[in-house]
Design a protein around this motif. Structure first.
Motif, PDB file in Angstrom:
ATOM      1  N   GLY A 139       6.229  -6.298  -2.687  1.00 49.41           N
ATOM      2  CA  GLY A 139       6.670  -5.029  -2.103  1.00 49.41           C
ATOM      3  C   GLY A 139       6.751  -4.986  -0.592  1.00 49.41           C
ATOM      4  O   GLY A 139       7.058  -3.932  -0.021  1.00 49.41           O
TER       5      GLY A 139
ATOM      6  N   ARG B 106       4.633  -1.083   0.357  1.00 50.82           N
ATOM      7  CA  ARG B 106       4.494  -2.426   0.955  1.00 50.82           C
ATOM      8  C   ARG B 106       3.323  -3.183   0.347  1.00 50.82           C
ATOM      9  O   ARG B 106       3.330  -4.414   0.296  1.00 50.82           O
TER      10      ARG B 106
ATOM     11  N   VAL C 256       2.339  -2.917  -2.769  1.00 48.95           N
ATOM     12  CA  VAL C 256       2.440  -2.897  -4.236  1.00 48.95           C
ATOM     13  C   VAL C 256       3.366  -4.014  -4.718  1.00 48.95           C
ATOM     14  O   VAL C 256       4.510  -4.125  -4.278  1.00 48.95           O
TER      15      VAL C 256
ATOM     16  N   THR D 111      -2.672  -3.037  -3.296  1.00 47.83           N
ATOM     17  CA  THR D 111      -3.709  -3.013  -2.258  1.00 47.83           C
ATOM     18  C   THR D 111      -3.309  -1.963  -1.236  1.00 47.83           C
ATOM     19  O   THR D 111      -2.186  -1.453  -1.267  1.00 47.83           O
TER      20      THR D 111
ATOM     21  N   CYS E  76      -1.961  -0.450   2.172  1.00 46.42           N
ATOM     22  CA  CYS E  76      -0.900  -0.912   3.068  1.00 46.42           C
ATOM     23  C   CYS E  76      -1.507  -1.147   4.453  1.00 46.42           C
ATOM     24  O   CYS E  76      -2.164  -0.259   5.001  1.00 46.42           O
ATOM     25  N   ILE E  77      -1.319  -2.335   5.005  1.00 42.76           N
ATOM     26  CA  ILE E  77      -1.855  -2.644   6.336  1.00 42.76           C
ATOM     27  C   ILE E  77      -0.806  -2.238   7.369  1.00 42.76           C
ATOM     28  O   ILE E  77       0.355  -2.653   7.285  1.00 42.76           O
TER      29      ILE E  77
ATOM     30  N   THR F  96       3.743  -9.565  10.218  1.00 43.62           N
ATOM     31  CA  THR F  96       3.678  -9.920   8.791  1.00 43.62           C
ATOM     32  C   THR F  96       4.366 -11.254   8.503  1.00 43.62           C
ATOM     33  O   THR F  96       4.639 -11.568   7.350  1.00 43.62           O
TER      34      THR F  96
ATOM     35  N   LEU G  57       1.150 -15.928   0.173  1.00 44.74           N
ATOM     36  CA  LEU G  57       0.862 -15.460  -1.191  1.00 44.74           C
ATOM     37  C   LEU G  57       1.132 -16.561  -2.220  1.00 44.74           C
ATOM     38  O   LEU G  57       0.281 -16.842  -3.081  1.00 44.74           O
TER      39      LEU G  57
END
Ligand code: ADP
Ligand SMILES: Cc1ncc(COP(=O)(O)OP(=O)(O)O)c(N)n1
Length: 268
Positions: free
Chosen positions: A178, A186, A188, A202, A204-205, A210, A217
């Motif tokens: 996401g 973002r 998800v 989680t 969203c940071i 990024t 990942l």
């Protein structure tokens, strides 16, 4: 003391800026105490602002690197990243078809966050036909999932529908990421493995640094598979790692900085 760690392989491109590609993958393997090996597909001249040049390696050179690792050291899992062109994709897929008992994480890298095209147009068909059916876990981002599914993706329900379409291309499991959305989506991702359709969420940071999230990942999933986790558990552990690395992302360069792979050293 004798150490006999799990071994993972990354088949990917080099990012001179150190944020994505094999540089991100090898750091991620190390974090997981997994021995990292690599087969380089291409060399990018790249920084936080973009990609200025790409030089491909010959497919024979890519296969020779893989063969050197597999024939001597052995691997439990691998990930593919930037494969760049049709001939490299076909050569890699042909080799992987003959590998037994190795989990394959396929990150269908097509476009970087800075907008650079990272795959030749005619290579997408080869990816779909030859590589995706070999995936233990396939990890397209929002834009890659749109291309692979032929469906537009703007909502969580769109992600779920596309995940089911893409899994039908022959991957064991698909995880649509996401990070390409705005706001809370973002953090998800959607998972579908033919049985379980679920979302991995989680917080969203709040950062624009990024660069390398997708590479990190997929490498973390491969590392966790090599440690013996099931595909879904490997994906959950990998997402935790990316989220923590994002919360320590690096404010370097004039564009999008990379995630902080070495955050555990900063926490001490
Ligand atoms: N700002 C953010 N906050 C939380 N998670 C994020 C953020 N940006 C990306 N991610 C996560 O990083 C992982 C990689 O996703 P994404 O950035 O979409 O990949 P790619 O780099 O291939 O475009 C996903 O698990 C995604 O949810
Ligand atoms: C050499 C190289 N490989 C892959 C990528 C794409 O990286 P990714 O993690 O998907 O993240 P962004 O580029 O979108 O930040 C790359 N840029 N370079």
């Amino acid at each position: 003391m004798v150490h006999n760690p799990p071994v993972a392989l990354t088949i990917a491109g080099s990012d001179s800026g150190g944020g994505a590609g094999i540089q991100a993958d090898l750091r991620t393997f190390s974090f997981h105490a997994v021995h990292g090996t690599s087969a380089l597909t291409c060399i990018t001249a790249q920084n936080t602002q973009g990609v200025s040049r790409v030089d491909a390696l010959a497919p024979e050179s890519v296969i020779a690197q893989i063969e050197a690792v597999v024939s001597d050291i052995g691997i439990q899992a691998l990930k593919t990243g930037m494969l760049l062109n049709q001939s490299i994709i076909e050569a890699v897929a042909g080799y992987l078809q003959g590998l037994e008992s190795v989990d394959c994480v396929i990150d269908p890298v097509m476009v970087s966050r800075t907008g650079a095209q990272l795959i030749a147009d005619d290579a997408i068909a080869a990816l779909r036909q030859h590589l995706i059916p070999l995936a233990t876990v396939l990890t397209p981002n929002r834009y890659e999932a749109q291309i692979l599914s032929g469906q537009s993706i703007s909502t969580l329900d769109d992600m779920k529908a596309a995940a089911q379409t893409i899994q039908g291309l022959g991957a064991n499991a698909v995880m649509i990421k996401g990070g390409g959305f705005d706001g809370e989506l973002r953090g998800v991702d959607v998972w579908y493995d033919g049985t379980t359709l679920t979302q991995l969420t989680t917080r969203c940071i709040d950062t624009t640094d990024t660069h390398g999230t997708g590479c990190t990942l997929s490498a973390a999933i491969a590392a966790n598979l090599s440690l013996g986790h099931s595909p879904l558990d490997a994906a959950k552990h990998a997402k935790d790692y990316v989220t923590k690395a994002l919360s320590y992302s690096l404010r370097i360069g004039n564009g999008q900085g990379p995630v902080g792979h070495f955050y555990p050293l900063l926490e001490k």
